[in-house]
Design a protein around this motif. Structure first.
Motif, mmCIF file in Angstrom:
data_model
loop_
_atom_site.group_PDB
_atom_site.id
_atom_site.type_symbol
_atom_site.label_atom_id
_atom_site.label_comp_id
_atom_site.label_asym_id
_atom_site.label_seq_id
_atom_site.Cartn_x
_atom_site.Cartn_y
_atom_site.Cartn_z
ATOM 1 N N ALA A 171 0.823 -1.205 0.000
ATOM 2 C CA ALA A 171 0.000 0.000 0.000
ATOM 3 C C ALA A 171 0.860 1.260 0.000
ATOM 4 O O ALA A 171 0.541 2.244 -0.671
ATOM 5 C CB ALA A 171 -0.933 -0.009 1.210
ATOM 6 N N ALA A 172 1.959 1.236 0.743
ATOM 7 C CA ALA A 172 2.819 2.413 0.843
ATOM 8 C C ALA A 172 3.542 2.711 -0.462
ATOM 9 O O ALA A 172 3.598 3.864 -0.906
ATOM 10 C CB ALA A 172 3.838 2.223 1.964
ATOM 11 N N LEU A 173 4.102 1.694 -1.089
ATOM 12 C CA LEU A 173 4.924 1.931 -2.269
ATOM 13 C C LEU A 173 4.085 2.227 -3.510
ATOM 14 O O LEU A 173 4.480 3.025 -4.356
ATOM 15 C CB LEU A 173 5.849 0.729 -2.534
ATOM 16 C CG LEU A 173 6.837 0.370 -1.411
ATOM 17 C CD1 LEU A 173 7.864 -0.631 -1.915
ATOM 18 C CD2 LEU A 173 7.528 1.596 -0.842
ATOM 19 N N THR A 174 2.943 1.576 -3.633
ATOM 20 C CA THR A 174 2.087 1.820 -4.801
ATOM 21 C C THR A 174 1.196 3.042 -4.629
ATOM 22 O O THR A 174 0.748 3.628 -5.615
ATOM 23 C CB THR A 174 1.189 0.611 -5.086
ATOM 24 O OG1 THR A 174 0.302 0.392 -3.971
ATOM 25 C CG2 THR A 174 2.006 -0.645 -5.350
ATOM 26 N N GLY A 175 0.911 3.414 -3.381
ATOM 27 C CA GLY A 175 0.000 4.527 -3.128
ATOM 28 C C GLY A 175 -1.426 4.240 -3.539
ATOM 29 O O GLY A 175 -2.208 5.156 -3.798
ATOM 30 N N ALA A 176 -1.796 2.967 -3.580
ATOM 31 C CA ALA A 176 -3.110 2.574 -4.090
ATOM 32 C C ALA A 176 -4.241 3.066 -3.193
ATOM 33 O O ALA A 176 -4.089 3.167 -1.978
ATOM 34 C CB ALA A 176 -3.181 1.047 -4.197
ATOM 35 N N HIS A 177 -5.385 3.378 -3.830
ATOM 36 C CA HIS A 177 -6.602 3.654 -3.075
ATOM 37 C C HIS A 177 -7.224 2.337 -2.658
ATOM 38 O O HIS A 177 -7.351 1.406 -3.463
ATOM 39 C CB HIS A 177 -7.596 4.453 -3.931
ATOM 40 C CG HIS A 177 -7.225 5.887 -4.081
ATOM 41 N ND1 HIS A 177 -8.104 6.843 -4.531
ATOM 42 C CD2 HIS A 177 -6.063 6.543 -3.824
ATOM 43 C CE1 HIS A 177 -7.502 8.021 -4.555
ATOM 44 N NE2 HIS A 177 -6.265 7.860 -4.141
ATOM 45 N N LEU A 178 -7.631 2.238 -1.402
ATOM 46 C CA LEU A 178 -8.109 1.000 -0.814
ATOM 47 C C LEU A 178 -9.567 1.119 -0.416
ATOM 48 O O LEU A 178 -10.049 2.205 -0.095
ATOM 49 C CB LEU A 178 -7.248 0.651 0.407
ATOM 50 C CG LEU A 178 -5.737 0.616 0.136
ATOM 51 C CD1 LEU A 178 -4.964 0.642 1.432
ATOM 52 C CD2 LEU A 178 -5.370 -0.619 -0.690
ATOM 53 N N SER A 179 -10.263 0.014 -0.408
ATOM 54 C CA SER A 179 -11.680 0.001 -0.040
ATOM 55 C C SER A 179 -11.840 0.021 1.478
ATOM 56 O O SER A 179 -10.866 -0.150 2.231
ATOM 57 C CB SER A 179 -12.345 -1.261 -0.600
ATOM 58 O OG SER A 179 -11.857 -2.415 0.079
ATOM 59 N N GLY A 180 -13.083 0.193 1.922
ATOM 60 C CA GLY A 180 -13.357 0.116 3.343
ATOM 61 C C GLY A 180 -12.992 -1.246 3.904
ATOM 62 O O GLY A 180 -12.445 -1.351 5.014
ATOM 63 N N ALA A 273 11.476 8.793 -3.107
ATOM 64 C CA ALA A 273 10.363 8.594 -2.186
ATOM 65 C C ALA A 273 10.106 7.124 -1.940
ATOM 66 O O ALA A 273 9.825 6.711 -0.806
ATOM 67 C CB ALA A 273 9.110 9.270 -2.743
ATOM 68 N N VAL A 274 10.193 6.295 -2.975
ATOM 69 C CA VAL A 274 9.964 4.854 -2.814
ATOM 70 C C VAL A 274 10.989 4.252 -1.862
ATOM 71 O O VAL A 274 10.644 3.504 -0.939
ATOM 72 C CB VAL A 274 10.011 4.148 -4.187
ATOM 73 C CG1 VAL A 274 10.110 2.625 -4.012
ATOM 74 C CG2 VAL A 274 8.783 4.499 -5.009
ATOM 75 N N LYS A 275 12.244 4.588 -2.073
ATOM 76 C CA LYS A 275 13.285 4.000 -1.224
ATOM 77 C C LYS A 275 13.204 4.507 0.213
ATOM 78 O O LYS A 275 13.379 3.735 1.170
ATOM 79 C CB LYS A 275 14.662 4.295 -1.814
ATOM 80 C CG LYS A 275 15.030 3.385 -2.976
ATOM 81 C CD LYS A 275 16.532 3.336 -3.200
ATOM 82 C CE LYS A 275 16.910 2.172 -4.101
ATOM 83 N NZ LYS A 275 18.378 2.056 -4.270
ATOM 84 N N VAL A 276 12.920 5.786 0.390
ATOM 85 C CA VAL A 276 12.824 6.337 1.748
ATOM 86 C C VAL A 276 11.562 5.823 2.433
ATOM 87 O O VAL A 276 11.568 5.543 3.640
ATOM 88 C CB VAL A 276 12.877 7.868 1.726
ATOM 89 C CG1 VAL A 276 12.653 8.440 3.123
ATOM 90 C CG2 VAL A 276 14.215 8.350 1.179
ATOM 91 N N ALA A 277 10.475 5.658 1.693
ATOM 92 C CA ALA A 277 9.255 5.110 2.280
ATOM 93 C C ALA A 277 9.488 3.686 2.767
ATOM 94 O O ALA A 277 9.056 3.321 3.870
ATOM 95 C CB ALA A 277 8.123 5.136 1.252
ATOM 96 N N LEU A 278 10.157 2.876 1.963
ATOM 97 C CA LEU A 278 10.446 1.499 2.378
ATOM 98 C C LEU A 278 11.313 1.482 3.633
ATOM 99 O O LEU A 278 11.030 0.743 4.590
ATOM 100 C CB LEU A 278 11.145 0.753 1.240
ATOM 101 C CG LEU A 278 11.532 -0.696 1.532
ATOM 102 C CD1 LEU A 278 10.308 -1.550 1.839
ATOM 103 C CD2 LEU A 278 12.321 -1.285 0.353
ATOM 104 N N GLU A 279 12.341 2.304 3.652
ATOM 105 C CA GLU A 279 13.211 2.366 4.824
ATOM 106 C C GLU A 279 12.443 2.873 6.043
ATOM 107 O O GLU A 279 12.655 2.396 7.169
ATOM 108 C CB GLU A 279 14.412 3.268 4.543
ATOM 109 C CG GLU A 279 15.414 3.375 5.681
ATOM 110 C CD GLU A 279 16.157 2.068 5.956
ATOM 111 O OE1 GLU A 279 16.791 1.986 7.032
ATOM 112 O OE2 GLU A 279 16.115 1.148 5.124
#
Length: 360
Positions: A171-180, A273-279
């Motif tokens: 969810a963090a790396l893709t930034g996907a919108h998620l359902s309830g 952003a992807v690498k820092v988000a993962l870290e």
């Protein structure tokens, strides 16, 4: 009735009222999907502190005006303009916002968040740290920060790190919108109530205990599309973002189409952003929310000083050409030393949070 927040420029943007024993907060920028401003965060912080000490208020309800969502996150256009002027106002806004997030997590009374419609970024911060988190069939929740050259904040890294398996990393790396249903599965929400029943549920909270109202209105959440997706755990393990993308592209089992789409989604994001988000997700495990927010603040100020955050907002929101020019342009060009620099101490600019700081 508790004393209200004095008039201020943001007064019309967030409304406070008491209905019976319920304190109601309404984010009131429906044309902007209730995007959060510094004034709104400050007003909420002040009013929630007043209600915490008010015996006439038994619970708090937070909702968004209009029918598009609770909150689409922080006002990134305002952040973009401030970055062009040095970013100091944004740094002050985040300090206030993160203090609000911590207050919500420690709130001494039931804090009920109606997470209907869009709940993105800062909207997660004012809802998912609450004690009673309600989603609907209309919920579209996400931490889409990598799309604009930033990383999850408002305590989002901690929430994502606690999700089952590697679903939070996905969810963090893709930034996907998620359902309830996904929000419940990930641990961002507690209960599912159909949107058609939210108004009646809110009325019930005015005169009955939160637990009783939830028991009357909540229904079983639909199955989450993230549950049972073995490819997520298989591909997202480890600390190497480049290797994660390679695994996603090469995955040949059940879910290979979803894995390929995830790889392409990540490849389009800011490599830094992807690498820092993962870290960030790896480092935050085991931390308290206070320490997680302090880490996010440290990282966030580094992004304010860099180029990708500004470029991401320009491409997505300002010019809307959707063609950001990331610097560096590939994951391979972002070194371990580059990533480490985002977590280096800030000296006298560090954010220091504590329960005592929230005066609850």
């Amino acid at each position: 009735m508790a004393a209200m927040v004095p008039d201020r420029p943001a007064a019309a943007e967030v409304l406070f009222e008491r209905r019976g024993r319920l304190g109601v907060v309404t984010l009131n920028r429906p044309r902007a999907v209730n995007a959060l401003t510094a004034g709104m965060a400050s007003a909420m912080l002040e009013q929630l502190r007043l209600w915490a000490d008010d015996d006439a208020v038994a619970a708090v309800l937070v909702r968004g005006a209009g029918d598009r969502g609770l909150c689409a996150g922080g006002d990134i256009v305002a952040i973009y303009r401030d970055m062009l002027d040095g970013g100091n106002a944004t740094a002050a806004f985040w300090a206030e916002e993160y203090t609000l997030n911590l207050l919500i997590s420690n709130y001494p009374k039931p804090y009920v968040a109606l997470m209907d419609g869009l709940v993105l970024g800062g909207g997660v911060g004012i809802s998912a740290h609450g004690s009673v988190r309600i989603v609907t069939e209309r919920t579209r929740l996400g931490m889409p920060e990598t799309t604009i050259g930033f990383v999850p904040d408002v305590g989002g890294t901690l929430l994502l790190s606690r999700a089952p398996g590697e679903t939070g990393t996905h969810a963090a790396l893709t930034g996907a919108h998620l359902s309830g249903a996904d929000a419940v599965f990930l641990g961002f929400a507690d209960f599912f109530i159909p949107s058609s029943k939210l108004a009646s549920f809110a009325v019930a909270l005015e005169h009955e205990a939160v637990e009783a109202a939830v028991a009357r209105f909540a229904e079983a959440a639909p199955p989450s599309g993230l549950a049972g997706q073995d490819w997520i755990d298989a591909c997202y393990t480890g600390n190497d973002a480049g290797e994660i993308v390679r695994r996603l592209r090469a995955f040949d089992g059940q879910g290979r189409e979803e894995a390929a789409k995830a790889a392409e989604a990540i490849a389009a994001k800011s490599p830094t952003a992807v690498k820092v988000a993962l870290e960030s997700l790896r480092r935050v495990k085991g931390l308290t929310l206070e320490k997680a927010l302090e880490q996010e603040y440290r990282v966030g100020l580094r992004f304010l000083a860099g180029s990708d955050f500004r470029e991401g907002i320009r491409a997505q929101v300002v010019d809307k050409d959707y063609s950001p020019r990331w610097q560096p342009a590939t994951l391979a060009e972002v070194s371990d030393e580059d990533v480490e620099s985002y977590f280096a101490p800030l000296g006298n600019r560090e954010l220091r949070l504590s329960k005592e700081h929230n005066n609850v």
